[in-house]
Scaffold this motif. Structure first.
Motif, PDB file in Angstrom:
ATOM      1  N   GLY A 126       8.396   2.965 -63.877  1.00 27.47           N
ATOM      2  CA  GLY A 126       8.295   3.982 -64.944  1.00 27.47           C
ATOM      3  C   GLY A 126       7.653   5.387 -64.468  1.00 27.47           C
ATOM      4  O   GLY A 126       6.791   5.267 -63.442  1.00 27.47           O
ATOM      5  N   ARG A 127       7.753   6.410 -64.788  1.00 25.31           N
ATOM      6  CA  ARG A 127       7.174   7.682 -64.721  1.00 25.31           C
ATOM      7  C   ARG A 127       7.076   8.449 -65.705  1.00 25.31           C
ATOM      8  O   ARG A 127       7.904   8.879 -66.654  1.00 25.31           O
ATOM      9  N   THR A 128       5.765   9.069 -66.158  1.00 28.32           N
ATOM     10  CA  THR A 128       5.582  10.187 -67.241  1.00 28.32           C
ATOM     11  C   THR A 128       5.346  11.548 -66.184  1.00 28.32           C
ATOM     12  O   THR A 128       4.060  11.534 -65.866  1.00 28.32           O
ATOM     13  N   LEU A 129       5.834  12.319 -66.208  1.00 26.72           N
ATOM     14  CA  LEU A 129       5.937  13.549 -65.459  1.00 26.72           C
ATOM     15  C   LEU A 129       6.239  14.822 -66.307  1.00 26.72           C
ATOM     16  O   LEU A 129       7.474  15.218 -66.425  1.00 26.72           O
ATOM     17  N   GLU A 131       4.157  18.354 -68.377  1.00 26.28           N
ATOM     18  CA  GLU A 131       3.023  19.412 -68.502  1.00 26.28           C
ATOM     19  C   GLU A 131       1.522  19.074 -68.983  1.00 26.28           C
ATOM     20  O   GLU A 131       0.572  19.474 -68.495  1.00 26.28           O
ATOM     21  N   TRP A 132       1.525  17.682 -69.435  1.00 21.89           N
ATOM     22  CA  TRP A 132       0.284  17.145 -69.898  1.00 21.89           C
ATOM     23  C   TRP A 132      -0.325  16.151 -68.813  1.00 21.89           C
ATOM     24  O   TRP A 132      -1.499  15.596 -68.996  1.00 21.89           O
ATOM     25  N   SER A 133       0.593  15.402 -68.087  1.00 22.90           N
ATOM     26  CA  SER A 133       0.118  14.295 -67.584  1.00 22.90           C
ATOM     27  C   SER A 133       1.201  13.757 -66.268  1.00 22.90           C
ATOM     28  O   SER A 133       2.360  14.158 -66.533  1.00 22.90           O
ATOM     29  N   SER A 134       0.750  13.206 -65.222  1.00 23.57           N
ATOM     30  CA  SER A 134       1.532  13.001 -64.104  1.00 23.57           C
ATOM     31  C   SER A 134       1.305  11.444 -63.724  1.00 23.57           C
ATOM     32  O   SER A 134       0.193  11.245 -63.105  1.00 23.57           O
ATOM     33  N   VAL A 135       1.820  10.478 -64.357  1.00 27.23           N
ATOM     34  CA  VAL A 135       1.537   9.091 -64.244  1.00 27.23           C
ATOM     35  C   VAL A 135       2.823   8.342 -63.859  1.00 27.23           C
ATOM     36  O   VAL A 135       3.790   8.448 -64.445  1.00 27.23           O
ATOM     37  N   LEU A 136       2.617   7.362 -62.860  1.00 25.13           N
ATOM     38  CA  LEU A 136       3.703   6.447 -62.589  1.00 25.13           C
ATOM     39  C   LEU A 136       3.340   5.018 -62.884  1.00 25.13           C
ATOM     40  O   LEU A 136       2.109   4.718 -63.053  1.00 25.13           O
ATOM     41  N   HIS A 168       0.390  -7.692 -64.203  1.00 22.90           N
ATOM     42  CA  HIS A 168       1.564  -7.567 -63.433  1.00 22.90           C
ATOM     43  C   HIS A 168       2.104  -5.968 -63.382  1.00 22.90           C
ATOM     44  O   HIS A 168       3.066  -5.804 -62.790  1.00 22.90           O
ATOM     45  N   THR A 169       1.256  -5.123 -63.949  1.00 12.58           N
ATOM     46  CA  THR A 169       1.849  -3.664 -63.998  1.00 12.58           C
ATOM     47  C   THR A 169       0.416  -2.971 -63.672  1.00 12.58           C
ATOM     48  O   THR A 169      -0.487  -3.238 -63.989  1.00 12.58           O
ATOM     49  N   ALA A 170       0.478  -1.495 -63.172  1.00 14.43           N
ATOM     50  CA  ALA A 170      -0.478  -0.795 -63.053  1.00 14.43           C
ATOM     51  C   ALA A 170      -0.011   0.691 -63.336  1.00 14.43           C
ATOM     52  O   ALA A 170       1.116   1.045 -63.199  1.00 14.43           O
ATOM     53  N   GLN A 171      -0.922   1.594 -63.905  1.00 16.07           N
ATOM     54  CA  GLN A 171      -0.725   2.901 -64.201  1.00 16.07           C
ATOM     55  C   GLN A 171      -1.174   3.605 -62.893  1.00 16.07           C
ATOM     56  O   GLN A 171      -2.444   3.522 -62.443  1.00 16.07           O
ATOM     57  N   VAL A 172      -0.643   4.684 -62.281  1.00 17.85           N
ATOM     58  CA  VAL A 172      -1.066   5.269 -61.167  1.00 17.85           C
ATOM     59  C   VAL A 172      -1.235   6.855 -61.769  1.00 17.85           C
ATOM     60  O   VAL A 172      -0.069   7.378 -61.875  1.00 17.85           O
ATOM     61  N   TYR A 199      -3.616  22.103 -64.804  1.00 19.71           N
ATOM     62  CA  TYR A 199      -2.393  22.282 -65.957  1.00 19.71           C
ATOM     63  C   TYR A 199      -1.432  23.089 -65.570  1.00 19.71           C
ATOM     64  O   TYR A 199      -0.280  22.959 -65.897  1.00 19.71           O
ATOM     65  N   LYS A 200      -2.186  24.243 -64.999  1.00 19.72           N
ATOM     66  CA  LYS A 200      -0.768  25.357 -64.852  1.00 19.72           C
ATOM     67  C   LYS A 200      -0.019  25.075 -63.636  1.00 19.72           C
ATOM     68  O   LYS A 200       1.153  25.273 -63.519  1.00 19.72           O
ATOM     69  N   LEU A 201      -0.518  24.329 -62.806  1.00 16.43           N
ATOM     70  CA  LEU A 201       0.317  23.997 -61.682  1.00 16.43           C
ATOM     71  C   LEU A 201       0.953  22.655 -61.621  1.00 16.43           C
ATOM     72  O   LEU A 201       2.161  22.492 -60.750  1.00 16.43           O
ATOM     73  N   MET A 202       0.611  21.751 -62.822  1.00 16.21           N
ATOM     74  CA  MET A 202       1.223  20.555 -62.748  1.00 16.21           C
ATOM     75  C   MET A 202       2.467  20.515 -62.896  1.00 16.21           C
ATOM     76  O   MET A 202       3.540  19.684 -62.575  1.00 16.21           O
ATOM     77  N   SER A 203       3.112  21.281 -63.811  1.00 19.37           N
ATOM     78  CA  SER A 203       4.466  21.401 -64.123  1.00 19.37           C
ATOM     79  C   SER A 203       5.523  21.800 -63.117  1.00 19.37           C
ATOM     80  O   SER A 203       6.722  21.587 -63.054  1.00 19.37           O
ATOM     81  N   ASP A 204       4.906  22.563 -62.036  1.00 22.49           N
ATOM     82  CA  ASP A 204       5.486  22.987 -60.754  1.00 22.49           C
ATOM     83  C   ASP A 204       5.341  21.796 -59.631  1.00 22.49           C
ATOM     84  O   ASP A 204       6.178  22.054 -58.840  1.00 22.49           O
ATOM     85  N   GLY A 205       4.898  20.564 -59.943  1.00 22.81           N
ATOM     86  CA  GLY A 205       4.551  19.741 -59.027  1.00 22.81           C
ATOM     87  C   GLY A 205       3.696  20.087 -58.117  1.00 22.81           C
ATOM     88  O   GLY A 205       3.846  19.467 -56.756  1.00 22.81           O
TER      89      GLY A 205
END
Length: 282
Positions: A126-129, A131-136, A168-172, A199-205
């Motif tokens: 799973g992934r949440t990518l 503008e507010w967070s970047s979590v796998l 059995h799972t983890a957030q990265v 925050y300003k750069l996260m949306s651009d990866g």
């Protein structure tokens, strides 16, 4: 009258059958000791039948052997096919192990100070990518030996760290997330800074390396790695490359915009460093 009376007795048919049996035995067992007219006659009569029976028996035997041989060949062929399939699977497994071993060796070579790493492998489920967070989310947890703040990597470089986990799972939390920070080193010049999400750069990866002096010798294309200080990350993990250099809003220092080496949206497998052993430099 005597002949007729004998013919009509109940023993006559038995006697006739007995005589016939004796004659047949004489012909086929050699009891007669010589080639008599009777043996020749019976032999001539029975020869076609004997040949027919022999031909049929040979035919049956040949058919049996053919079918029996076919079954044996088919069984052998099936066995060989199974062996080929098993060997193919073993080869594929060995090739996968070799590939994984190369990746592990690549990661083990990130720094001469890191003499030994212990790893756990996991898949991204799973992934949440945004503008507010970047979590796998990965399919390994505390039951697999993982702990909070364990470093997550691939052979190309750093992914992030474990910020939360269950059995059995983890957030990265990834390297571009606002909640991530790590000591950073510009490998060409030795310039030290802090890599952190923005925050300003996260949306651009992307992320930034802050606290660079205004006269720092940092140029576009420079490689940035972890410095091994001020965090949970071993020294020498690749973070990314310098994409641009800008001045902070206070005008006192510069920061570098970093393009990560890994593409978070395409990650499928990661490694979690569960233990490290380091040697102190003299």
């Amino acid at each position: 009258k005597n002949w007729k009376a004998m013919v009509h007795t109940r023993w006559f048919p038995v006697a006739v059958i007995a005589v016939i049996i004796c004659l047949v035995l004489a012909v086929f067992t050699g009891a007669a000791k010589k080639d008599s007219i009777i043996s020749r006659t019976l032999g001539g009569v029975l020869l076609p039948a004997e040949r027919g029976i022999t031909h049929a028996a040979v035919g049956v035997a040949d058919t049996y052997n053919k079918f029996h041989g076919y079954d044996a060949l088919k069984a052998e062929n099936d066995s060989l096919k199974k062996q080929v399939t098993d060997l193919t699977k073993q080869l594929e497994s060995a090739q996968a192990d070799v590939k994984e071993n190369k990746e592990l060796k690549s990661m083990l070579g990130v720094s001469e100070r890191n003499t030994s790493f212990s790893y756990e492998q996991a898949q991204v489920i799973g992934r949440t990518l945004d503008e507010w967070s970047s979590v796998l989310t990965i399919d390994a947890g505390s039951k697999d030996g993982l702990e909070k703040h364990d470093c997550v990597v691939t052979s190309q470089g750093m992914v992030g760290y474990i910020s939360d986990l269950s059995d059995h799972t983890a957030q990265v939390t990834t390297i571009i997330d606002k909640n991530m920070s790590a000591g950073a080193l510009v490998t060409r010049t030795g310039e030290i800074g802090v890599a952190a999400g923005d925050y300003k750069l996260m949306s651009d990866g992307k992320l930034k390396v802050s606290y660079l002096s205004k006269d720092a010798d940092v140029v576009v294309g420079d490689s940035v790695t972890t410095s091994g200080t001020g965090g949970y990350f071993p020294k020498g993990l690749t973070i990314g490359t310098v994409e641009s250099i800008k001045t902070e809003s206070d005008g006192m220092s510069n920061y570098a915009v970093i393009a990560p080496m890994i593409k978070l949206s395409e990650l499928t497998n990661v490694y979690i460093i569960t233990e490290t052993e380091t040697t102190n430099a003299d």
